[in-house]
Design an enzyme around this catalytic site. Structure first.
Site, PDB file in Angstrom:
ATOM      1  N   SER A  16       0.809  -1.218   0.000  1.00 23.98           N
ATOM      2  CA  SER A  16       0.000   0.000   0.000  1.00 23.98           C
ATOM      3  C   SER A  16       0.844   1.271   0.000  1.00 23.98           C
ATOM      4  CB  SER A  16      -0.932   0.016   1.218  1.00 23.98           C
ATOM      5  OG  SER A  16      -0.188  -0.036   2.420  1.00 23.98           O
ATOM      6  N   ASP A 192       0.336   6.068  11.236  1.00 24.48           N
ATOM      7  CA  ASP A 192       0.033   4.936  12.119  1.00 24.48           C
ATOM      8  C   ASP A 192       1.272   4.123  12.448  1.00 24.48           C
ATOM      9  OD1 ASP A 192       0.529   3.857   9.646  1.00 24.48           O
ATOM     10  OD2 ASP A 192      -1.283   2.619   9.574  1.00 24.48           O
ATOM     11  N   HIS A 195       2.292   3.657   7.668  1.00 27.83           N
ATOM     12  CA  HIS A 195       1.923   4.278   6.393  1.00 27.83           C
ATOM     13  C   HIS A 195       2.302   5.759   6.369  1.00 27.83           C
ATOM     14  CE1 HIS A 195      -0.780   0.729   6.593  1.00 27.83           C
ATOM     15  NE2 HIS A 195      -0.497   0.671   5.302  1.00 27.83           N
TER      16      HIS A 195
END
Length: 220
Positions: A16, A192, A195
């Site tokens: 991601s 977090d 990310h």
């Protein structure tokens, strides 16, 4: 000036962090997403337009290195890239730490080696950039920081060792994030602990461009 028919293909691969909500069609306005790949593609595409650079982002959110290997034919080999940049590892760690079924066995080094070996066999002229996975002490990692830190340190040493073994350019990132976290809160860079924010992606892009710029990857 580069011939219109010649091009240099740069492929970004990962999870991601690389995906960046990229487009899944051919719309050039969204195809690179909004990750560090977009920043690098924009800067290099502008500065080296005469080289007719073509950028692909094939990061997929949630991927581990074994997932990357499973789709390597269609999302890497098929594209015939001149340069492949890989940033992967945090999902392998996350699933292990969360006790998920997919994290019961740690296949990180084994699967990563398979990816590099297969690439070398099928695309011997393709150059590799291996980016160091990273975390900061906030969010999920902060809940079990010592264990997260020990495991990510192991993954980082694996990636560095593989980069040396496969003659790849190694892009260290943990030290840069540690230094950044001394400037302001860790969550400013990794919201977090894993990310990146926009600032975090710019940090990655800056380190990538600095290290890769010192190499000869774009000189032929």
């Amino acid at each position: 000036m580069t011939s219109p028919t010649s091009k240099k293909v740069i492929l970004f691969q990962g999870d991601s962090i690389t995906d960046g909500n990229r487009g899944r069609d051919e719309d050039p306005n969204h195809i690179l997403g909004h990750s560090y790949a977009y920043i690098i593609g924009g800067k290099l595409g502008n500065e080296r337009a005469e080289q007719n650079l073509v950028f692909y982002n094939r990061g997929i959110s949630g991927d581990r290195i074994s997932d990357l290997y499973a789709r390597w034919n269609e999302d890497a080999i098929y594209l015939q890239p001149n340069i492949i940049s890989i940033l992967i590892g945090v999902n392998d760690l996350w699933r292990t730490m969360k006790g998920e079924p997919s994290g019961v066995t740690d296949r990180f080094e084994r699967a990563y080696r398979h990816v590099l070996e297969e690439t070398g066999e099928v695309l011997p002229q393709t150059k590799l950039v291996l980016c160091e996975p990273f975390i900061l002490n906030t969010g999920a990692p902060a809940e079990q920081w010592e264990e997260w830190e020990a495991k990510i340190t192991h993954y980082q040493s694996v990636v560095k060792q593989l980069a040396e073994e496969f003659n790849a350019v190694f892009v260290p990132l943990q030290e840069a994030f540690d230094a950044a976290a001394r400037r302001t809160d860790a969550s400013y860079w990794l919201w977090d602990g894993v990310h990146p924010t926009a600032a975090g992606h710019d940090l990655i892009a800056g380190e990538w461009l600095k290290i890769v710029g010192k190499s000869d990857l774009f000189n032929d």
